[in-house]
Design a protein around this motif. Structure first.
Motif, PDB file in Angstrom:
ATOM      1  N   CYS A  46     -11.431  -3.076  -2.280  1.00  0.00           N
ATOM      2  CA  CYS A  46     -12.142  -4.277  -1.834  1.00  0.00           C
ATOM      3  C   CYS A  46     -11.143  -5.179  -1.135  1.00  0.00           C
ATOM      4  CB  CYS A  46     -12.834  -4.978  -3.002  1.00  0.00           C
ATOM      5  SG  CYS A  46     -11.689  -5.713  -4.183  1.00  0.00           S
ATOM      6  N   ASN A  47     -11.582  -6.337  -0.715  1.00  0.00           N
ATOM      7  CA  ASN A  47     -10.726  -7.239   0.046  1.00  0.00           C
ATOM      8  C   ASN A  47      -9.944  -8.220  -0.818  1.00  0.00           C
ATOM      9  OD1 ASN A  47     -12.001  -6.125   2.324  1.00  0.00           O
ATOM     10  ND2 ASN A  47     -13.594  -7.670   2.229  1.00  0.00           N
ATOM     11  N   HIS A  48     -10.551  -8.717  -1.895  1.00  0.00           N
ATOM     12  CA  HIS A  48      -9.958  -9.849  -2.600  1.00  0.00           C
ATOM     13  C   HIS A  48      -9.047  -9.475  -3.768  1.00  0.00           C
ATOM     14  CE1 HIS A  48     -12.922  -9.346  -5.838  1.00  0.00           C
ATOM     15  NE2 HIS A  48     -12.151 -10.158  -6.531  1.00  0.00           N
ATOM     16  N   CYS A  49      -9.129  -8.263  -4.269  1.00  0.00           N
ATOM     17  CA  CYS A  49      -8.400  -7.876  -5.482  1.00  0.00           C
ATOM     18  C   CYS A  49      -6.888  -7.837  -5.242  1.00  0.00           C
ATOM     19  CB  CYS A  49      -8.886  -6.501  -5.938  1.00  0.00           C
ATOM     20  SG  CYS A  49      -7.930  -5.817  -7.302  1.00  0.00           S
ATOM     21  N   PRO A  50      -6.098  -8.530  -6.080  1.00  0.00           N
ATOM     22  CA  PRO A  50      -4.646  -8.515  -5.909  1.00  0.00           C
ATOM     23  C   PRO A  50      -4.041  -7.112  -6.070  1.00  0.00           C
ATOM     24  CG  PRO A  50      -5.291 -10.114  -7.602  1.00  0.00           C
ATOM     25  CD  PRO A  50      -6.531  -9.434  -7.143  1.00  0.00           C
ATOM     26  N   PHE A  51      -4.672  -6.256  -6.864  1.00  0.00           N
ATOM     27  CA  PHE A  51      -4.169  -4.891  -7.046  1.00  0.00           C
ATOM     28  C   PHE A  51      -4.319  -4.082  -5.749  1.00  0.00           C
ATOM     29  CE2 PHE A  51      -5.101  -6.309 -11.328  1.00  0.00           C
ATOM     30  CZ  PHE A  51      -4.058  -5.799 -12.084  1.00  0.00           C
ATOM     31  N   VAL A  52      -5.422  -4.286  -5.037  1.00  0.00           N
ATOM     32  CA  VAL A  52      -5.626  -3.597  -3.759  1.00  0.00           C
ATOM     33  C   VAL A  52      -4.693  -4.186  -2.706  1.00  0.00           C
ATOM     34  CG1 VAL A  52      -7.278  -3.047  -1.923  1.00  0.00           C
ATOM     35  CG2 VAL A  52      -8.019  -3.003  -4.308  1.00  0.00           C
ATOM     36  N   ASN A 142       3.016   3.851 -10.291  1.00  0.00           N
ATOM     37  CA  ASN A 142       3.241   2.952 -11.433  1.00  0.00           C
ATOM     38  C   ASN A 142       3.384   1.483 -11.046  1.00  0.00           C
ATOM     39  OD1 ASN A 142       3.223   4.853 -13.581  1.00  0.00           O
ATOM     40  ND2 ASN A 142       5.279   5.529 -12.985  1.00  0.00           N
ATOM     41  N   SER A 143       3.347   1.155  -9.769  1.00  0.00           N
ATOM     42  CA  SER A 143       3.525  -0.220  -9.339  1.00  0.00           C
ATOM     43  C   SER A 143       2.265  -1.050  -9.580  1.00  0.00           C
ATOM     44  CB  SER A 143       3.889  -0.258  -7.845  1.00  0.00           C
ATOM     45  OG  SER A 143       4.149  -1.586  -7.441  1.00  0.00           O
ATOM     46  N   ARG A 144       2.466  -2.266 -10.035  1.00  0.00           N
ATOM     47  CA  ARG A 144       1.394  -3.241 -10.209  1.00  0.00           C
ATOM     48  C   ARG A 144       1.923  -4.580  -9.710  1.00  0.00           C
ATOM     49  NH1 ARG A 144      -0.192   1.120 -11.230  1.00  0.00           N
ATOM     50  NH2 ARG A 144      -1.227   1.912 -13.081  1.00  0.00           N
ATOM     51  N   PRO A 145       1.039  -5.477  -9.314  1.00  0.00           N
ATOM     52  CA  PRO A 145       1.521  -6.790  -8.872  1.00  0.00           C
ATOM     53  C   PRO A 145       2.410  -7.431  -9.945  1.00  0.00           C
ATOM     54  CG  PRO A 145      -0.828  -6.578  -8.421  1.00  0.00           C
ATOM     55  CD  PRO A 145      -0.423  -5.382  -9.251  1.00  0.00           C
ATOM     56  N   GLY A 146       3.618  -7.792  -9.550  1.00  0.00           N
ATOM     57  CA  GLY A 146       4.512  -8.514 -10.447  1.00  0.00           C
ATOM     58  C   GLY A 146       5.350  -7.671 -11.380  1.00  0.00           C
ATOM     59  N   ASN A 147       5.208  -6.314 -11.396  1.00  0.00           N
ATOM     60  CA  ASN A 147       6.005  -5.539 -12.360  1.00  0.00           C
ATOM     61  C   ASN A 147       7.346  -5.078 -11.796  1.00  0.00           C
ATOM     62  OD1 ASN A 147       5.424  -3.190 -10.869  1.00  0.00           O
ATOM     63  ND2 ASN A 147       4.408  -2.130 -12.549  1.00  0.00           N
TER      64      ASN A 147
END
Length: 187
Positions: A46-52, A142-147
């Motif tokens: 989607c457009n708004h999700c920080p994970f995307v 394994n990457s996620r926002p902020g890790n």
């Protein structure tokens, strides 16, 4: 930001068929249209999700790297655009253009396709082989926002390479983690 894991559709599942409108071309696109000779990657994004947002550039790189080897790619947005207008088809068009998506970006207005795939989060990844049987589902890497872990697409790339090299897929596939799909309220 809520963290939702993918549900891990059973391996061997046949890819559910679909025909949805591409937000970029405003034309219908089906599974048959995006199917690759070697395999097909279906991504719920989607457009708004920080994970995307965190993985957008890598999605483009993976698609550009592997579509020339015979893989098809498609992005599907199934979010409720009444509650989340930033995921509307007009915003999908802008997102696809801004990131130069090399894959169709389809709008699942009824959310029936997300339900058929048992999609739970964005991003949620599904890799089907040349017979459209599910061989990989789960995380990009394994990457996620902020890790602090760099985005490299390792898990999905490995699954794609396994198909190319006729190697078995890993049994220990990790679920994707992201924002939950924004489901519409039941009428």
């Amino acid at each position: 930001m809520a963290r939702t894991e993918s549900k891990m559709l059973p391996l061997g599942t046949q890819a559910p068929d679909f025909t949805l409108i591409d937000a970029v071309t405003n034309k219908p696109v089906s599974l048959k249209n995006v199917r690759g000779e070697k395999g097909t990657v279906v991504m719920f994004i989607c457009n708004h999700c920080p994970f995307v947002k965190h993985v957008n550039d890598e999605l483009v790189r993976i698609c550009n790297d592997y579509r020339v080897t015979g893989f098809g790619f498609v992005g599907i947005n199934s979010n409720d655009i009444i509650k989340y207008p930033e995921d509307s088809p007009a915003e999908m068009w802008r997102t696809a253009r801004r990131h130069s998506y090399p894959f169709p970006y389809l709008y699942d207005e009824t959310q029936e396709i997300a339900k058929a795939y048992d999609a739970a989060c964005t991003p949620d990844f599904y890799l089907f082989d040349d017979e459209l049987k599910l061989v990989y589902r789960g995380q990009l890497d394994n990457s996620r926002p902020g890790n602090g872990i760099p985005v490299n697409g390792r898990d999905l790339r490995e699954a794609l390479d396994n198909i190319l090299n006729n190697n078995p897929q890993r049994k220990d596939q990790k679920p994707s983690i992201g924002c939950n799909i924004k489901w519409k309220e039941a009428p």
